[in-house]
Design a protein around this motif. Structure first.
Motif, PDB file in Angstrom:
ATOM      1  N   ARG A  77      13.228  15.242   1.999  1.00 26.94           N
ATOM      2  CA  ARG A  77      13.261  13.755   2.190  1.00 26.94           C
ATOM      3  C   ARG A  77      12.613  13.611   3.667  1.00 26.94           C
ATOM      4  O   ARG A  77      12.840  14.219   4.501  1.00 26.94           O
ATOM      5  CB  ARG A  77      14.415  13.222   2.263  1.00 26.94           C
ATOM      6  N   PHE A  78      11.513  12.547   3.724  1.00 26.22           N
ATOM      7  CA  PHE A  78      10.959  12.266   4.914  1.00 26.22           C
ATOM      8  C   PHE A  78      10.589  10.849   4.911  1.00 26.22           C
ATOM      9  O   PHE A  78      10.398  10.241   3.855  1.00 26.22           O
ATOM     10  CB  PHE A  78       9.929  13.072   5.079  1.00 26.22           C
ATOM     11  N   ILE A  79      10.496  10.115   6.038  1.00 24.65           N
ATOM     12  CA  ILE A  79      10.149   8.804   6.207  1.00 24.65           C
ATOM     13  C   ILE A  79       8.718   8.487   6.457  1.00 24.65           C
ATOM     14  O   ILE A  79       8.339   9.297   7.465  1.00 24.65           O
ATOM     15  CB  ILE A  79      10.874   8.159   7.463  1.00 24.65           C
ATOM     16  N   VAL A  80       7.976   7.917   5.860  1.00 25.48           N
ATOM     17  CA  VAL A  80       6.497   7.618   6.018  1.00 25.48           C
ATOM     18  C   VAL A  80       6.423   6.249   6.561  1.00 25.48           C
ATOM     19  O   VAL A  80       6.592   5.275   5.862  1.00 25.48           O
ATOM     20  CB  VAL A  80       5.643   8.033   4.691  1.00 25.48           C
ATOM     21  N   ARG A  81       5.706   6.035   7.444  1.00 25.25           N
ATOM     22  CA  ARG A  81       5.206   4.811   7.886  1.00 25.25           C
ATOM     23  C   ARG A  81       3.656   4.293   7.295  1.00 25.25           C
ATOM     24  O   ARG A  81       2.788   5.088   7.655  1.00 25.25           O
ATOM     25  CB  ARG A  81       5.088   4.453   9.466  1.00 25.25           C
ATOM     26  N   LEU A  82       3.519   3.401   6.544  1.00 24.09           N
ATOM     27  CA  LEU A  82       2.400   3.008   5.932  1.00 24.09           C
ATOM     28  C   LEU A  82       1.695   2.118   6.969  1.00 24.09           C
ATOM     29  O   LEU A  82       2.037   1.851   7.871  1.00 24.09           O
ATOM     30  CB  LEU A  82       2.660   2.141   4.672  1.00 24.09           C
ATOM     31  N   ASP A  83       0.270   2.089   6.689  1.00 24.82           N
ATOM     32  CA  ASP A  83      -0.615   1.389   7.630  1.00 24.82           C
ATOM     33  C   ASP A  83      -0.374   0.076   7.994  1.00 24.82           C
ATOM     34  O   ASP A  83      -0.508  -0.531   9.192  1.00 24.82           O
ATOM     35  CB  ASP A  83      -2.206   1.530   7.095  1.00 24.82           C
ATOM     36  N   SER A  84       0.308  -0.528   6.948  1.00 27.70           N
ATOM     37  CA  SER A  84       0.835  -1.958   7.297  1.00 27.70           C
ATOM     38  C   SER A  84       2.232  -2.069   8.221  1.00 27.70           C
ATOM     39  O   SER A  84       2.388  -3.018   8.620  1.00 27.70           O
ATOM     40  CB  SER A  84       1.163  -2.469   5.941  1.00 27.70           C
ATOM     41  N   GLY A  85       2.648  -0.755   8.441  1.00 27.19           N
ATOM     42  CA  GLY A  85       3.786  -0.959   9.450  1.00 27.19           C
ATOM     43  C   GLY A  85       5.072  -0.624   8.444  1.00 27.19           C
ATOM     44  O   GLY A  85       6.134  -0.274   9.191  1.00 27.19           O
ATOM     45  N   LEU A  86       5.355  -0.915   7.294  1.00 28.93           N
ATOM     46  CA  LEU A  86       6.468  -0.826   6.303  1.00 28.93           C
ATOM     47  C   LEU A  86       6.674   0.723   6.326  1.00 28.93           C
ATOM     48  O   LEU A  86       5.792   1.666   6.168  1.00 28.93           O
ATOM     49  CB  LEU A  86       6.012  -1.262   4.859  1.00 28.93           C
ATOM     50  N   THR A  87       7.950   1.049   6.392  1.00 30.70           N
ATOM     51  CA  THR A  87       8.428   2.295   6.070  1.00 30.70           C
ATOM     52  C   THR A  87       8.975   2.449   4.743  1.00 30.70           C
ATOM     53  O   THR A  87       9.646   1.719   4.223  1.00 30.70           O
ATOM     54  CB  THR A  87       9.320   2.988   7.381  1.00 30.70           C
ATOM     55  N   VAL A  88       8.854   3.694   4.263  1.00 31.47           N
ATOM     56  CA  VAL A  88       9.330   4.102   3.023  1.00 31.47           C
ATOM     57  C   VAL A  88       9.840   5.837   3.096  1.00 31.47           C
ATOM     58  O   VAL A  88       9.446   6.471   3.780  1.00 31.47           O
ATOM     59  CB  VAL A  88       8.381   4.219   1.783  1.00 31.47           C
ATOM     60  N   LEU A  89      11.123   5.753   2.250  1.00 27.63           N
ATOM     61  CA  LEU A  89      11.569   7.274   2.014  1.00 27.63           C
ATOM     62  C   LEU A  89      10.670   7.889   0.850  1.00 27.63           C
ATOM     63  O   LEU A  89      10.523   7.287  -0.056  1.00 27.63           O
ATOM     64  CB  LEU A  89      12.944   6.941   1.816  1.00 27.63           C
ATOM     65  N   VAL A  90      10.440   9.043   1.253  1.00 28.36           N
ATOM     66  CA  VAL A  90       9.856  10.038   0.142  1.00 28.36           C
ATOM     67  C   VAL A  90      11.018  10.779  -0.020  1.00 28.36           C
ATOM     68  O   VAL A  90      11.499  11.831   0.520  1.00 28.36           O
ATOM     69  CB  VAL A  90       8.591  10.619   0.605  1.00 28.36           C
ATOM     70  N   ALA A  91      11.056  10.929  -1.577  1.00 33.42           N
ATOM     71  CA  ALA A  91      12.153  12.051  -2.161  1.00 33.42           C
ATOM     72  C   ALA A  91      11.410  13.029  -2.968  1.00 33.42           C
ATOM     73  O   ALA A  91      11.121  12.384  -4.124  1.00 33.42           O
ATOM     74  CB  ALA A  91      13.447  11.316  -2.657  1.00 33.42           C
ATOM     75  N   HIS A  92      10.822  13.891  -2.576  1.00 36.30           N
ATOM     76  CA  HIS A  92      10.332  14.878  -3.142  1.00 36.30           C
ATOM     77  C   HIS A  92      10.995  15.990  -3.798  1.00 36.30           C
ATOM     78  O   HIS A  92      11.620  16.795  -3.095  1.00 36.30           O
ATOM     79  CB  HIS A  92       9.199  15.611  -2.269  1.00 36.30           C
ATOM     80  N   ASN A  93      10.992  16.184  -5.133  1.00 34.93           N
ATOM     81  CA  ASN A  93      11.754  17.196  -5.945  1.00 34.93           C
ATOM     82  C   ASN A  93      11.246  18.562  -5.629  1.00 34.93           C
ATOM     83  O   ASN A  93      10.239  18.829  -6.228  1.00 34.93           O
ATOM     84  CB  ASN A  93      11.903  16.649  -7.360  1.00 34.93           C
ATOM     85  N   ILE A  94      12.008  19.182  -5.221  1.00 37.35           N
ATOM     86  CA  ILE A  94      11.603  20.592  -4.661  1.00 37.35           C
ATOM     87  C   ILE A  94      12.221  21.709  -5.702  1.00 37.35           C
ATOM     88  O   ILE A  94      12.086  22.858  -5.541  1.00 37.35           O
ATOM     89  CB  ILE A  94      12.151  21.129  -3.348  1.00 37.35           C
TER      90      ILE A  94
END
Length: 148
Positions: A77-94
């Motif tokens: 899991r990690f937080i990504v800031r989009l170019d617009s400024g919105l942040t999303v959580l990425v949950a990548h199934n390992i």
């Protein structure tokens, strides 16, 4: 004032551009998300309209790395800031795709996956292939490598 106008504009765009026609479902018969949305504003519009189950592509900057979620299927899991400024959580199934071991805060990352709305910005998941072939495959791109 500018921020308020931007929120109103995004909400209106989400209502007009993302609302399905009467009697039309935006989900295919399999129950998975619809067509991949690649416009940079789609995630912002989905957030403003509190929409979920959208297959999206996007990119941003890793803001923060979080501890893995080890309940059920394991997710990096990690937080990504989009170019617009919105942040999303990425949950990548390992359990289904390789871990991004070299990932660090400040890194650029591109993604394809399913967007789910949350009050904190939303979650991008399904960033991997579907071993049963019933869901559109997602991916992460980092450091010249694609993880699926």
């Amino acid at each position: 004032m500018k921020r308020l106008l931007l929120i109103v504009a995004l909400a209106l765009a989400a209502y007009l551009g993302l609302a399905p026609a009467p009697g039309h479902s935006d989900r295919p018969a399999s129950g998975g998300p619809a067509v991949v949305e690649t416009s940079p504003a789609v995630i912002d519009q989905a957030f403003a309209g509190q929409r979920s189950n959208l297959q999206v592509e996007g990119q941003g900057t890793v803001l923060r790395l979080l501890a893995d979620d080890n309940t059920g299927s394991r997710h990096q899991r990690f937080i990504v800031r989009l170019d617009s400024g919105l942040t999303v959580l990425v949950a990548h199934n390992i359990d289904l795709a390789p871990r991004l071991d070299a990932l660090r805060a400040g890194d650029a990352i591109a993604f394809a996956g399913e967007y789910e709305w949350s009050s904190k910005g939303g979650v991008i998941h399904w960033t991997h292939h579907d071993p049963q072939g019933r869901h559109p495959g997602g991916w992460l791109r980092h450091g010249g490598r694609t993880y699926e």
